[in-house]
Design a protein around this motif. Structure first.
Motif, PDB file in Angstrom:
ATOM      1  N   CYS A  64       0.843  -1.195   0.000  1.00  0.00           N
ATOM      2  CA  CYS A  64       0.000   0.000   0.000  1.00  0.00           C
ATOM      3  C   CYS A  64       0.887   1.258   0.000  1.00  0.00           C
ATOM      4  O   CYS A  64       1.847   1.327   0.762  1.00  0.00           O
ATOM      5  CB  CYS A  64      -0.891  -0.031   1.249  1.00  0.00           C
ATOM      6  N   CYS A  69       0.074   3.304   6.319  1.00  0.00           N
ATOM      7  CA  CYS A  69      -0.314   1.900   6.172  1.00  0.00           C
ATOM      8  C   CYS A  69       0.884   1.079   5.667  1.00  0.00           C
ATOM      9  O   CYS A  69       1.482   0.330   6.426  1.00  0.00           O
ATOM     10  CB  CYS A  69      -1.479   1.774   5.195  1.00  0.00           C
ATOM     11  N   CYS A  82      -7.206  -0.747  -0.662  1.00  0.00           N
ATOM     12  CA  CYS A  82      -6.415  -1.456   0.341  1.00  0.00           C
ATOM     13  C   CYS A  82      -7.353  -2.190   1.302  1.00  0.00           C
ATOM     14  O   CYS A  82      -8.256  -1.577   1.866  1.00  0.00           O
ATOM     15  CB  CYS A  82      -5.538  -0.476   1.119  1.00  0.00           C
ATOM     16  N   CYS A  85      -6.331  -0.331   5.081  1.00  0.00           N
ATOM     17  CA  CYS A  85      -6.689   1.043   5.434  1.00  0.00           C
ATOM     18  C   CYS A  85      -7.860   1.564   4.586  1.00  0.00           C
ATOM     19  O   CYS A  85      -8.275   2.717   4.742  1.00  0.00           O
ATOM     20  CB  CYS A  85      -5.485   1.975   5.313  1.00  0.00           C
ATOM     21  N   TYR A  89      -7.592   3.493  -4.322  1.00  0.00           N
ATOM     22  CA  TYR A  89      -6.407   4.009  -5.005  1.00  0.00           C
ATOM     23  C   TYR A  89      -6.758   4.953  -6.142  1.00  0.00           C
ATOM     24  O   TYR A  89      -6.073   5.936  -6.371  1.00  0.00           O
ATOM     25  CB  TYR A  89      -5.534   2.855  -5.511  1.00  0.00           C
TER      26      TYR A  89
HETATM   27 ZN   LIG Z   1      -3.387   0.570   3.028  1.00  0.00          ZN
END
Ligand SMILES: [Zn+2]
Length: 364
Positions: A64, A69, A82, A85, A89
């Motif tokens: 990530c 994270c 992700c 977290c 993206y």
């Molecule tokens: Zn993450």
């Protein structure tokens, strides 16, 4: 190049291969585990050389990109967000970052499926209760354990036809257990721990064509009275048995005499097995029942103990302390000697049989 450091890295790689654990890792993770710097060019060269020799593979991995994270994303998946977290993206306008990731070429460790224990004689001895308890509690996996009991077998062991009967019963009981395991969605191959006379009965089941449908995982024989030239190699090649550990007591006084009184028996638990695909290991100080003394048993089935390790680890790299190769020139004692001693034992058998029968009636 610092040879001390590379030796330390290689030792860690070998430990992972031996135990079949942590085979996949990033360079950063590995560097942390060995107290090295992931940026160290020597460490990178070490892994390049390992890849070149086929000992490891490079795999595509991503982490990530978010600063708080930075976790490694699940391997083999292309993710839009992700899982840790929850960052989307695309919405954030960023992408997972490629990381150097390695996989050591080796087998992963194996679970103990379930275990059948086949005792020696005098199945009611105190240690067997302790043994059942210990093995059920100390194995790090909660594998079901079936303790097979065949009641009193004392002078019965001198008569081959009684062996056949006991072995047939054992085979039938194992078949029922395997069918039950299949119903409970357990793997259909149990691992086996057999001791003394139990090892001979197990070998009789294995060579009986009537039980050719029974297949087994890994087998431990302790204080074995199976002949050293028993054809384990064929059973392993045919897929009937996965692997065999022959645990030998260096001070065993009973095993060497077995061939003189018990038909079909031999000093496998002294000489070792000749079969190349078996593993013989000698415990120098153990007597005939030393394997089951509480202090020894706890060691054997503890984490990294010999039995636990044999039942769980990949065996390609398994070289425990005390491993030895059996003397290839082993021959049984002269037939005439064995026949005479067995006739004597058989005569004693018939003299004592009524007492044995009587005791079984009184104390079944
Ligand atoms: Zn993450």
């Amino acid at each position: 190049m610092n040879h001390l450091a590379t030796g330390h890295w290689q030792a860690e790689i070998e430990r992972r291969l031996e135990q079949g654990v942590e085979l996949e890792f990033s360079l950063v993770q590995f560097a942390q585990a060995v107290g090295a710097d992931a940026e160290d060019p020597a460490l990178q060269r070490h892994f390049e050389a390992l890849i070149a020799s086929g000992g490891a593979q490079r795999i595509n991995a991503y982490r990530c990109p978010m600063g708080d994270c930075e976790r490694l994303l699940p391997l083999g998946a292309i993710l839009d967000a992700c899982p840790y977290c929850q960052t989307d993206y695309q919405a954030e306008g960023c992408e997972p970052i490629s990381v150097l990731y390695y996989r050591l070429v080796g087998e992963v460790s194996r679970d103990i499926r379930w275990v059948i224990v086949i005792h020696g004689m005098n199945s009611r001895a105190k240690w067997q209760e302790a043994f059942s308890w210990e093995i059920a509690n100390r194995l790090s996996y909660s594998a079901p354990v079936l303790i097979y009991k065949y009641g009193w077998a004392t002078i019965d062991v001198f008569a081959r036809w009684l062996h056949e009967r006991l072995a047939r019963r054992l085979g039938e009981r194992m078949r029922i257990a395997i069918e039950e395991a299949q119903k409970s969605r357990l793997p259909d191959r149990p691992d086996i721990i057999a001791h003394s006379f139990g090892t001979l009965l197990l070998s009789r089941v294995l060579e009986n064509p009537g039980f050719a449908d029974l297949k087994f995982g890994r087998i431990i024989t302790a204080a074995s009275i199976v002949r050293p030239d028993f054809d384990w190699d064929r059973l392993i090649a045919d897929g009937r048995v996965e692997a065999v550990l022959n645990h030998v007591g260096g001070q065993d006084r009973a095993v060497p005499f077995a061939q003189y009184v018990i038909p079909g028996a031999g000093p496998g638990g002294k000489v070792g097995y000749l079969a190349k695909s078996t593993l013989n290991v000698r415990a120098a100080t153990y007597g005939h029942s030393g394997f089951f003394l509480p202090e020894n048993l706890s060691v054997a089935i503890a984490r990294h103990g010999l039995w636990q390790a044999f039942l769980t680890r990949p065996l390609a790299h398994f070289r425990p302390e005390g491993a030895f190769v059996a003397e290839p020139n082993w021959r049984p004692a002269p037939l005439v000697v064995r026949v005479c001693t067995r006739l004597l034992a058989y005569a004693v058998f018939w003299v004592l049989a009524p007492f044995s029968w009587g005791r079984r009636k009184i104390d079944p």
